[in-house]
Design a protein around this motif. Structure first.
Motif, short mmCIF file in Angstrom:
data_model
loop_
_atom_site.label_atom_id
_atom_site.label_comp_id
_atom_site.label_asym_id
_atom_site.label_seq_id
_atom_site.Cartn_x
_atom_site.Cartn_y
_atom_site.Cartn_z
N PHE A 4 8.91 10.33 -3.44
CA PHE A 4 8.21 9.92 -2.06
C PHE A 4 8.85 10.78 -0.85
CE2 PHE A 4 7.08 5.92 -4.10
CZ PHE A 4 6.10 5.71 -3.77
N THR A 5 7.93 10.94 0.16
CA THR A 5 8.60 11.63 1.49
C THR A 5 8.26 10.95 2.62
OG1 THR A 5 6.56 12.84 2.05
CG2 THR A 5 8.00 13.95 0.26
N ARG A 6 8.63 10.98 3.57
CA ARG A 6 8.48 10.54 4.85
C ARG A 6 6.89 10.53 5.23
NH1 ARG A 6 13.07 12.62 6.98
NH2 ARG A 6 14.81 11.05 7.18
N ALA A 7 6.29 11.43 4.68
CA ALA A 7 5.14 12.00 5.25
C ALA A 7 4.04 10.85 4.42
CB ALA A 7 4.49 13.26 5.00
N ASP A 8 4.67 10.14 3.48
CA ASP A 8 3.65 9.14 2.44
C ASP A 8 3.32 7.79 3.10
OD1 ASP A 8 3.51 10.97 0.59
OD2 ASP A 8 5.48 10.24 -0.19
N VAL A 9 4.12 7.43 4.44
CA VAL A 9 3.89 6.22 4.83
C VAL A 9 2.48 5.74 4.96
CG1 VAL A 9 4.42 4.65 6.70
CG2 VAL A 9 5.98 6.19 6.19
N VAL A 57 2.21 8.77 -7.01
CA VAL A 57 1.29 9.39 -7.75
C VAL A 57 0.39 10.10 -7.08
CG1 VAL A 57 -0.08 8.89 -9.45
CG2 VAL A 57 1.93 7.53 -9.37
N GLU A 58 0.26 11.25 -7.39
CA GLU A 58 -0.72 11.85 -6.56
C GLU A 58 -2.03 12.62 -7.62
OE1 GLU A 58 1.69 14.86 -3.53
OE2 GLU A 58 0.08 15.80 -4.99
N ALA A 59 -3.20 12.65 -7.14
CA ALA A 59 -4.17 13.08 -7.88
C ALA A 59 -4.12 14.57 -7.74
CB ALA A 59 -5.64 12.53 -7.53
N LYS A 60 -4.04 15.27 -8.99
CA LYS A 60 -4.12 17.04 -8.64
C LYS A 60 -5.32 17.37 -8.08
CE LYS A 60 -2.21 17.90 -13.33
NZ LYS A 60 -2.00 18.64 -14.36
N ARG A 61 -6.28 16.71 -8.33
CA ARG A 61 -7.61 17.33 -7.74
C ARG A 61 -7.70 17.47 -6.28
NH1 ARG A 61 -10.98 11.72 -9.13
NH2 ARG A 61 -10.14 10.51 -7.56
N HIS A 69 -4.95 16.22 -4.16
CA HIS A 69 -3.33 16.08 -3.81
C HIS A 69 -3.19 14.65 -2.97
CE1 HIS A 69 -2.25 19.89 -4.89
NE2 HIS A 69 -3.14 20.49 -4.48
N ALA A 70 -4.28 13.60 -3.12
CA ALA A 70 -4.01 12.41 -2.35
C ALA A 70 -3.36 11.54 -3.05
CB ALA A 70 -5.56 11.74 -2.40
N LEU A 71 -2.13 10.81 -2.21
CA LEU A 71 -1.42 9.85 -2.78
C LEU A 71 -2.39 8.41 -3.35
CD1 LEU A 71 1.95 8.77 -1.66
CD2 LEU A 71 0.49 7.16 -2.48
N ILE A 72 -2.35 8.31 -4.44
CA ILE A 72 -3.18 7.20 -4.98
C ILE A 72 -2.60 5.83 -5.46
CG2 ILE A 72 -5.13 8.63 -5.54
CD1 ILE A 72 -4.30 8.44 -8.68
N GLY A 73 -1.18 6.07 -5.62
CA GLY A 73 -0.47 4.71 -6.04
C GLY A 73 1.00 5.16 -6.28
N PHE A 103 -1.81 0.76 -7.58
CA PHE A 103 -2.66 1.68 -7.44
C PHE A 103 -3.60 1.34 -6.25
CE2 PHE A 103 -0.86 3.66 -10.84
CZ PHE A 103 -0.96 4.85 -10.77
N HIS A 104 -4.10 2.24 -5.26
CA HIS A 104 -4.97 1.70 -4.42
C HIS A 104 -6.13 1.63 -5.22
CE1 HIS A 104 -7.74 2.03 -1.14
NE2 HIS A 104 -6.86 2.36 -0.28
N PRO A 105 -7.09 0.39 -4.64
CA PRO A 105 -8.17 -0.16 -5.33
C PRO A 105 -9.35 0.87 -5.56
CG PRO A 105 -7.41 -1.76 -3.91
CD PRO A 105 -6.39 -0.54 -3.81
N ASP A 106 -9.39 1.65 -4.43
CA ASP A 106 -10.51 2.72 -4.48
C ASP A 106 -10.26 3.62 -5.54
OD1 ASP A 106 -11.21 1.72 -2.20
OD2 ASP A 106 -10.73 3.56 -0.91
N HIS A 107 -9.05 3.63 -6.28
CA HIS A 107 -8.96 4.49 -7.68
C HIS A 107 -8.74 3.77 -8.80
CE1 HIS A 107 -8.87 8.04 -4.98
NE2 HIS A 107 -7.77 7.41 -4.08
N HIS A 108 -9.14 2.37 -8.84
CA HIS A 108 -8.87 1.56 -10.11
C HIS A 108 -10.08 1.84 -10.99
CE1 HIS A 108 -6.56 -2.18 -8.28
NE2 HIS A 108 -5.98 -0.97 -8.33
#
Lengths: 197, 189
Positions: free
Chosen positions: B19-24, B74-78, B80-84, B104-109
């Protein structure tokens, strides 16, 4: 939780708190290797068993979560102490407790353990208003597993190789019963008597 | 045992990284939701709490002592969005027991991301950390979560009924587990 109704009496047994005079009787089963394996404390000699007995003598009421009620199981006909049943209050919010029992192998196969454990479960649900009572048992301990099953407790877990015990992988079973599922021993007995009469 | 994996770790579609601070904000986007927290012991998080949680996770990337936690974003490679997020916890050092978790974010279930990330965690736990058994817990009502465990060939070892009272309701909990030998025997990988 208030402790009234002690000692408990069943058809053949009395469940009472421990006394210092119980040392020889407790020594008679705690120190056996096959019993020792299932105890959380060392009880290999008289000194260690006395220490265990001193702890159990103080376990006479459930005042706060973590407290244990330890009852000696004695035969009514000759007052012989044949084993013990304990209840540990684990969770106040969810009204949960853990049941444990240890019996002297010399008195097995006569239904004493079942009679005593049933009385403790009655106490837990009726007097202590518990919601759920659970018991753990080693997967290789067939007699205990059978007893819990016969009493109507449900097998809720079988943990495989979840811990090490004396250098070997440990397998543990969890049994549990909810208040609304428990068939009260005394009520069942009365019903049977009425039906027979 | 010291397990400090080289990061990031990549799977087919995902990147597991510290994680990084930018993930909040990205974490807050799912941690604030009722449909995410209804199955967790925590309630929905405030942005402030979320900032503290992310901050605490930045350094949690190694297992040394009992109950140490490894937290990975967890980032989607496609895109780079953090999805969970996923976690691996050292529960018993002597008996080499670990626990995994994932949110995981429900949008990515429904895209198999949790299964893909959790499979990678099991591989890390067994091959990297040398664990003997790994388990995961979830609420019995959280069907999506235990389906992930079943896809990973974990065994249902426990179903505790009304064993806890959390947020005003009785909790039913499932425990799934898999042994190292079972993981090695899984031919589908």
């Amino acid at each position: 939780m208030q402790m009234s109704g002690l000692p408990l009496e069943t058809e053949r047994l009395r469940l009472r708190t421990f006394q210092s005079a119980d040392l020889d009787a407790v020594m008679g089963y705690h120190a056996l290797p096959e019993v020792q394996r299932y105890l959380d404390w060392k009880a290999r000699d008289r000194t260690e068993v006395r220490a265990a007995l001193d702890v159990m003598r103080a376990q006479t009421r459930l005042t706060r979560p973590g407290d244990v009620l330890a009852l000696a199981v004695c035969r009514l006909n000759d007052d012989t102490l044949i084993g013990q049943v304990t209840l540990r209050w684990t969770d106040a919010t969810a009204a949960q407790a853990e049941l444990r029992f240890v019996f002297n192998p010399a008195f097995r196969r006569q239904g004493y353990a079942r009679e005593a454990v049933r009385a403790m479960l009655d106490l837990g649900f009726d007097q202590l208003a518990l919601h759920r009572i659970f018991a753990r048992c080693d997967a290789s301990n067939q007699p205990s597993a059978r007893l819990l099953r016969v009493l109507g407790m449900r097998l809720e877990a079988h943990f495989r190789e979840h811990a090490l015990f004396q250098g070997e992988w440990d397998e543990e079973l969890h049994f549990a019963v909810l208040d609304r599922e428990w068939l009260r021993g005394s009520k069942v007995k009365e019903l049977t008597r009425n039906m027979v009469a | 045992m010291v397990y400090a994996p080289a990061l990031p770790i990549e799977t087919d579609r995902l990147r597991l990284r510290p994680f990084t601070r930018a993930d909040v904000d990205a974490v807050f986007a799912y941690r604030r939701r009722d449909d995410v927290t209804e199955h967790l012991f925590d309630g929905p998080m405030s942005h402030e709490t979320c900032t503290e949680v992310v901050q605490a996770r930045i350094g949690q990337t190694a297992l040394l002592a009992e109950n140490d936690k490894l937290f990975l974003a967890v980032e989607a490679k496609r895109d780079h969005a953090l999805i969970g997020e996923v976690s691996l916890i050292l529960r018993d050092k002597g008996a080499l027991q670990g626990e995994i978790g994932y949110i995981f974010h429900p949008d990515h279930h429904g895209e198999g991301f949790a299964t893909e990330a959790a499979a990678q965690l099991l591989e890390m736990g067994f091959s990297g950390a040398g664990l003997h058994r790994i388990y995961a817990r979830c609420a019995a009502r959280n069907t999506a979560s235990w389906r992930v465990m079943e896809r990973l060939r974990m065994r249902r070892e426990a179903h505790f009924r009304e064993h806890a009272f959390v947020k005003g309701a009785w909790v039913e909990e499932l425990v799934y587990a898999i042994l190292e030998t079972e993981w090695r025997q899984w031919p589908a990988r």
